[in-house]
Design an enzyme around this catalytic site. Structure first.
Site, PDB file in Angstrom:
ATOM      1  NE  ARG A 125     -41.617  22.108  44.345  1.00 46.88           N
ATOM      2  CZ  ARG A 125     -41.681  22.490  43.063  1.00 46.88           C
ATOM      3  NH1 ARG A 125     -40.706  23.151  42.499  1.00 46.88           N
ATOM      4  NH2 ARG A 125     -42.716  22.194  42.325  1.00 46.88           N
ATOM      5  CG  PHE A 183     -36.402  22.031  38.624  1.00 50.65           C
ATOM      6  CD1 PHE A 183     -36.557  22.307  39.977  1.00 50.65           C
ATOM      7  CD2 PHE A 183     -37.157  22.740  37.713  1.00 50.65           C
ATOM      8  CE1 PHE A 183     -37.464  23.276  40.403  1.00 50.65           C
ATOM      9  CE2 PHE A 183     -38.062  23.706  38.137  1.00 50.65           C
ATOM     10  CZ  PHE A 183     -38.207  23.983  39.474  1.00 50.65           C
ATOM     11  CB  THR A 184     -40.922  20.109  38.427  1.00 49.78           C
ATOM     12  OG1 THR A 184     -40.588  21.496  38.340  1.00 49.78           O
ATOM     13  CG2 THR A 184     -41.124  19.732  39.885  1.00 49.78           C
ATOM     14  CE  LYS A 190     -35.111  28.729  40.454  1.00 54.16           C
ATOM     15  NZ  LYS A 190     -35.462  28.641  41.839  1.00 54.16           N
ATOM     16  CG  ASP A 204     -30.187  23.755  36.000  1.00 50.94           C
ATOM     17  OD1 ASP A 204     -29.956  24.966  36.216  1.00 50.94           O
ATOM     18  OD2 ASP A 204     -31.330  23.278  36.011  1.00 50.94           O
ATOM     19  CE1 TYR A 210     -38.263  38.470  14.973  1.00 53.29           C
ATOM     20  CE2 TYR A 210     -36.310  37.767  13.760  1.00 53.29           C
ATOM     21  CZ  TYR A 210     -37.536  37.478  14.322  1.00 53.29           C
ATOM     22  OH  TYR A 210     -38.021  36.197  14.265  1.00 53.29           O
ATOM     23  CG  PHE A 217     -46.312  21.188  40.892  1.00 52.98           C
ATOM     24  CD1 PHE A 217     -45.681  20.261  40.096  1.00 52.98           C
ATOM     25  CD2 PHE A 217     -45.891  22.509  40.833  1.00 52.98           C
ATOM     26  CE1 PHE A 217     -44.641  20.636  39.247  1.00 52.98           C
ATOM     27  CE2 PHE A 217     -44.857  22.899  40.000  1.00 52.98           C
ATOM     28  CZ  PHE A 217     -44.234  21.956  39.196  1.00 52.98           C
TER      29      PHE A 217
HETATM   30  N1  F0G Z   1     -33.527  24.388  36.749  1.00 55.51           N
HETATM   31  C1  F0G Z   1     -33.591  24.700  38.050  1.00 55.51           C
HETATM   32  C2  F0G Z   1     -32.531  24.225  38.983  1.00 55.51           C
HETATM   33  C3  F0G Z   1     -34.643  25.497  38.517  1.00 55.51           C
HETATM   34  O1  F0G Z   1     -34.703  25.787  39.812  1.00 55.51           O
HETATM   35  C4  F0G Z   1     -35.636  25.943  37.609  1.00 55.51           C
HETATM   36  C5  F0G Z   1     -36.763  26.738  38.068  1.00 55.51           C
HETATM   37  C6  F0G Z   1     -35.528  25.577  36.259  1.00 55.51           C
HETATM   38  C7  F0G Z   1     -34.452  24.800  35.861  1.00 55.51           C
HETATM   39  C8  F0G Z   1     -36.541  26.009  35.251  1.00 55.51           C
HETATM   40  O2  F0G Z   1     -36.329  27.355  34.968  1.00 55.51           O
HETATM   41  O3  F0G Z   1     -38.476  28.427  35.691  1.00 55.51           O
HETATM   42  O4  F0G Z   1     -36.840  29.642  34.248  1.00 55.51           O
HETATM   43  O5  F0G Z   1     -38.162  27.768  33.341  1.00 55.51           O
HETATM   44  N2  F0G Z   1     -37.082  26.878  39.281  1.00 55.51           N
HETATM   45  C9  F0G Z   1     -38.175  27.700  39.776  1.00 55.51           C
HETATM   46  C10 F0G Z   1     -38.429  27.421  41.232  1.00 55.51           C
HETATM   47  C11 F0G Z   1     -39.408  27.653  38.960  1.00 55.51           C
HETATM   48  O6  F0G Z   1     -39.433  27.933  41.734  1.00 55.51           O
HETATM   49  O7  F0G Z   1     -37.635  26.748  41.900  1.00 55.51           O
HETATM   50  P1  F0G Z   1     -37.532  28.356  34.546  1.00 55.51           P
END
Ligand code: F0G
Length: 486
Positions: free
Chosen positions: A387, A130-131, A264, A221, A78, A453
């Protein structure tokens, strides 16, 4: 990429397949039933109902034997897990950052960063949101300002660095709001929602110079940093002979804080925050045990922490950094040859189809990219991701925010798909392009307020020559040209 004797470029796989997963091949009728059941939202499909899952490259990459072997050495403590110290060492080596905080994934990092740095009234400039980033920064009371260069919205372009931040727009934002209202500048490497487009080192240097002038920190990022570094090596003068590791180091040397989704470029799971600055670490660290888990596991299994450490180092290998980018470049070139409108130049994450050019007969808000993603699924069993406007939430007063880009992303997870898969998708998308007038629009039946979405449900509507039951008509046309079970 390797050159063939006839001059063509081939994305050559520098690995062999050791484990496979059998894929189902649902018929067009089953696919039609599945997309209806999913409310025309590809997020709500089950994988048993599809052939190729091109929704995302996040958490879907094939891991290396070294990553899996390392995960068996995980130290399940832990507190004080040795696995964490291996990760911290890899972060020091690859990013040059002394301080590492594991978190459960990228958005968890965004949550903690928003909690520490974003206050009501703050403005956060970035090359592109990013979303999940936007959701967290807005929930903390901030406003996100996307100040990418105008060329980013030209989907038919040959400009190498459409992920660049517009320096003049940055200066006017600082002038308008004052540097004290800007807690940091965020650079996304590569800019996912622009079609995985990279920024150049020259651009980052310019951003750094402004940041220094106004004493504004920079957050990078790094979720897709392997891809961005690979594209800098291939496209930016002066970097041809630099290693991916050196390019990554140079990028990070200009950041005050970095965070990433390790799902990724790192071909792992989980995420992390890292910095060279103790004062920044001291601000964020106390929040990790509250929201994620103890500092040495951050809500991820120690197996994943081990595999992240290996994945980070492997990402500095040129082939690993560029394996998705090469296949995407091939994919985009093949779609272009067939006349399908795609985002050029090819970027990271996947091939991005321009739904506005594909479906010029659709108006806003008939969600062209959502409709096209559903249509692609019906005629191929390939799951892509919308997208575009569906991926934008409405304004606070309920106004639809029309996205500048309406893209369908066909993601290429690393080392998962083969050329036969890519050729199959190209063929079915090209068939669909020749039947594009049959595709109508969509409208919401159920619309959540935030990140709609993910869970929203839609239904088909008429558009141009397409009737409101266009989904069924399209399936019938497909059966006429192929057969019932294709
Ligand atoms: N920043 C970027 C540039 C991303 O592409 C993503 C996620 C995140 C942050 C968030 O990270 O999913 O680990 O919480 N992209 C995925 C996509 C979900 O499908 O493009 P996460």
């Amino acid at each position: 990429m390797i050159k063939l004797s006839d001059g063509r470029n081939l994305p050559l796989d520098m690995h062999k397949v050791k484990i496979i997963q059998r894929l189902p091949f649902p018929t067009v009728e089953q696919r039609l039933a599945a997309i209806r059941e999913a409310g025309f939202n590809t997020f709500l499909l089950r994988t048993r109902d599809m052939f190729l899952d091109m929704l995302t490259d996040s958490g879907t990459n094939a891991q290396s034997d070294a990553q899996l072997a390392a995960s068996m050495e995980a130290d399940d403590a832990y507190a004080g897990s040795e696995s964490f110290y291996k990760l911290a060492e890899a972060v020091r080596e690859v990013f040059g950052c002394e301080y590492t905080l594991p978190v459960h994934q990228g958005r968890a990092a965004e949550h903690l960063i928003a909690k520490c740095f974003v206050k009501p009234g703050h403005v956060i400039p970035m090359n592109q949101h990013f979303t999940t980033t936007k959701a967290h920064f807005v929930m903390a009371g901030g406003t996100v300002e996307e100040i990418c260069i105008d060329e980013a919205f030209n989907t038919d372009s040959s400009y190498s660095f459409k992920g660049n931040l517009d320096i003049e727009k940055l200066k006017s934002l600082i002038f308008k709001h004052g540097a004290d209202k800007i807690p940091f500048i965020r650079m996304e490497s590569t800019a996912n929602l622009l079609g995985g487009q990279p920024f150049s080192m020259a651009n980052l240097k310019e951003v750094r110079a402004i940041a220094d002038q106004y004493k504004i920190p920079i957050i990078v990022d790094t979720s897709l940093i392997g891809d961005n570094a690979y594209m800098i090596k291939r496209r930016e003068a002066g970097y041809e002979n630099r290693t991916i590791g050196e390019i990554i180091h140079e990028i990070i040397s200009m950041a005050d804080l970095i965070y990433m989704s390790a799902r990724k470029s790192c071909t792992s799971r989980g995420g992390l925050i890292a910095t060279r600055k103790k004062e920044i670490y001291d601000l964020i660290a106390p929040l990790v045990p509250v929201y994620e888990g103890f500092l040495t596991y951050g809500g991820i299994s120690t197996r994943e922490i081990e595999s992240m450490a290996v994945g980070l180092r492997e990402m500095t290998d040129e082939y690993t950094a560029g394996c998705a980018a090469d296949l995407i470049e091939y994919f985009v070139a093949r779609l272009s040859e067939k006349g399908v409108p795609v985002v050029t130049p090819a970027g990271g994450v996947g091939a991005h189809i321009d739904a506005m050019r594909f479906l010029p007969h659709l108006d806003h808000p008939q969600y062209p990219a959502g409709a096209l993603a559903a249509a692609i699924f019906i005629c191929s069993g390939v799951r892509g991701m919308e997208r575009g406007t569906v991926s934008m939430d409405r304004d606070i007063d309920g106004t639809e925010l029309i996205s500048e880009l309406e893209l369908v992303r066909l993601a290429v997870p690393r080392r998962v798909f083969t050329l036969s898969h890519i050729e199959y998708v190209v063929d079915r998308v090209a068939w669909l392009y020749n039947h594009r007038e049959m595709i109508g629009g969509l409208t919401f039946e159920y619309e959540p307020e935030m990140l709609r979405f993910f869970l929203g449900r839609l239904k088909p509507v008429a558009a141009g020559k397409a009737a409101s039951n266009w989904d069924e008509k399209l399936a019938q046309a497909f059966i006429r040209d192929f057969s019932l079970d294709m």
